[in-house]
Design an enzyme around this catalytic site. Sequence first.
Site, PDB file in Angstrom:
ATOM      1  CE  LYS A  47     -47.411 105.961 -12.660  1.00 28.59           C
ATOM      2  NZ  LYS A  47     -48.506 105.052 -12.320  1.00 28.59           N
ATOM      3  CB  THR A  48     -53.101 107.458 -11.772  1.00 31.99           C
ATOM      4  OG1 THR A  48     -51.876 106.984 -11.204  1.00 31.99           O
ATOM      5  CG2 THR A  48     -54.241 106.566 -11.314  1.00 31.99           C
ATOM      6  CG  ASP A  95     -49.558 102.053 -13.623  1.00 27.33           C
ATOM      7  OD1 ASP A  95     -48.863 102.923 -14.191  1.00 27.33           O
ATOM      8  OD2 ASP A  95     -50.010 102.201 -12.475  1.00 27.33           O
ATOM      9  CD  GLU A  96     -45.387 102.854 -11.708  1.00 21.75           C
ATOM     10  OE1 GLU A  96     -44.381 103.142 -12.379  1.00 21.75           O
ATOM     11  OE2 GLU A  96     -45.841 103.590 -10.825  1.00 21.75           O
ATOM     12  CD  GLN A 119     -41.189 107.812 -11.118  1.00 21.73           C
ATOM     13  OE1 GLN A 119     -41.664 107.488 -10.032  1.00 21.73           O
ATOM     14  NE2 GLN A 119     -41.867 108.536 -11.991  1.00 21.73           N
ATOM     15  NE  ARG A 146     -41.630 109.360  -5.277  1.00 25.84           N
ATOM     16  CZ  ARG A 146     -42.429 109.280  -6.338  1.00 25.84           C
ATOM     17  NH1 ARG A 146     -43.692 108.970  -6.191  1.00 25.84           N
ATOM     18  NH2 ARG A 146     -41.989 109.539  -7.564  1.00 25.84           N
TER      19      ARG A 146
END
Length: 746
Positions: free
Chosen positions: A33-34, A224-225, A255, A608
């Site tokens: 996504k980044t 973002d997020e 998330q 993670r």
Amino acid sequence: MTAFLDELNNAQRAAVENIEGPMMVLAGAGSGKTRVLTYRIAYLMECGIDPFNILALTFTNKAAREMRDRIEKVIGADARNIWVGTFHSIFARILRYEAHLLGYPQNFTIYDTDDTKSLLKTIVNETQLDKDQYKPGMLYGRISTLKNNFVSVKEYLEDQNNYLEDKNAGRPKFGEVYKEYITRCFKSGAMDFDDILLKTYELFNKHPDALNKYQHKFKFVLVDEYQDTNSVQYNIIKKLASVNQNICVVGDDAQSIYAFRGANIKNILNFENDYPDFKLFKLEQNYRSTKVIVEAAGDVIKNNREQLEKKIWTANADGDKIKVFVANSEGEEGRIIASSIFEEKMNSQAKNSEFAILYRTNAQSRSFEESLRKLNLPYRIIGGLSFYQRKEIKDLLAYLRIILNPNDEEALKRIINYPTRGIGKSTLDKILLYARQHDLSIWQTIQQPHVIGLSQAICSRIQYFVIMMQGLMHEAQLKDAYEVASAVAKSSSMLKTLYEDKSIEGISRYENIQELLAGIKEFVAKEDQEDKSLGAYMQDVALLTDADTKDDGEEKITLMTIHGAKGLEFPFVYIVGMEENLFPSQLSLQSRTELEEERRLFYVAITRAEQKCTLSYARQRFKWGQLTFGEPSRFIDELDSSRLDYQLAEQGINLPIPKGPPQGFKRFQPTNKQPFQKSAAAPNFKADPPGKIKIGQTVEHARFGVGQVTSLEGGLGNEKATIDFKDFGQKLILLKFAKLRVINND
């Protein structure tokens, strides 16, 4: 020219090349996504969009820096003109320009949590309220919740129900504390973290011209997020994007784990309601983890009802099964995990920094710290005392705060007698009393100390302090942040005082001040740092978090809560304390909404891991000073057993085991079936109120089945019952969270 697009897969490229209109990028863990966010910004600039018209909002400074660096590598130095940063840093920047519209000074102070609690403690002391009933932490949390729900002091005080609730809770004066807190912050020219968001919303709500200015400035808004946004952030974003409608949100509902901070998962789930003509792009390929890890995460999250549909997959290798270590105690759990890391390091030639131990609560770290130390394995705890929270650092920063904003009461109280200059507590109390009686700030009051009725000697000391600070304020107008900070450290005698302290702690504090000064020098030396003033530095440092502080460069194993691990990744991840009432937390078992957030937290923990994921739980653990017996978390049950490799303490790792299991405890043996069967409550199960539970009763628990109450302890509201369950042995249960039905009164 756009060769960087070739680095994207088809789904990523489609999201990047969609320029106009509302859009949502639903990005699974490890799906890149980044890269999509940064390349989309780069693509916008390639298409001729002025970087000054692009706003990109993140939740961490680390993410913002990474984004800016990546864009700069693709586009060049023009990337520095993009408005990219955290919500708080971007909105603080806007407020610096527009503060006068809200009655604040341009160099307003930003209060951190310690400042806020200190002010609340002062208010409680001055109003002579019960310190046990009006604890600063509780007051701060309540005020923060009210602010994030747009409940002003006026609205709060006008609602009689609020007063009744406060009275029943033993805090009838809460409304007055709230009002006084808001008043004093304003008089001190200070905003807390919540105010940075709230005052930005207020600015846009009450000043249409200001809103119009930024609506037309930010033609493209990227967030973002998005699943972590709260109500205030959501409303600000909606206002900013309402004119051009060029809004791109990136996130993953799976998330969303910050409801306790006010994050509202509905913001991402209901995006379509706000923008009916939006375009949806799904990033479903995971590049981070092995197939076993990706599929295990899918096993868990599919149990949530509230979610957006997506199917995460990976082309990576299958990888190892997920190990599940079953320990007899929390101490043994620590030894097992430390031994496993030691063994994995040897076998894989892995670095310490490639390992992470994740837990639900900070209190769990002790047994792992002890075990790692015994094996000489270096570690670091994320979430401990931040560099910027150390006393000596806050002392020097308080001086810098006063230089910029002399009405900052908390900062002035902190340093008026540090280093010691003979202005003691009784003197400060007289100054504060005079200031309150005459509606003055402390700084205004000490300009003429003789009118307070102090001795000539004390007046001279105060005047010396005032003259010193006025000189430093003048220097701040002429010099950069480093020169001013160096002058403060010397003029205040802080450096001299700390240098003369030759204790280990004193040497450490002196070194920390030197490190802070080095950091300020680095700030002013940055090529892209146009504004090198003290004001610019203080705005930057006020919004730093633990994750933004420098690492010492040493290779260390990372210990942290799962909440703190979001956004990070490690080759080897250990998720510990996988027991019912610990993870999921006992506090989350009251509603489906809370339980689903805990499940998302477990999903975040699993994702993670890149190469190997290990779970562990203890059969018994000390809670509230009592030994309690635990069962494995329901989340382990939700994993497909074919992906798991169970290892009892006596298997694989040679550790001493208690003789026999605890009385009434059913030894669990790994099988290919579900590893633990739970008791089912009767169809007509209805819990009785805690006050009805008595010693000797036979009760039924919604999960543990039938048992007998053997003892009761604790005061009103915190009663705990020891119950001997037929299938699960003895358990110590906090009654206000338990769901028990009385069967009979034997």
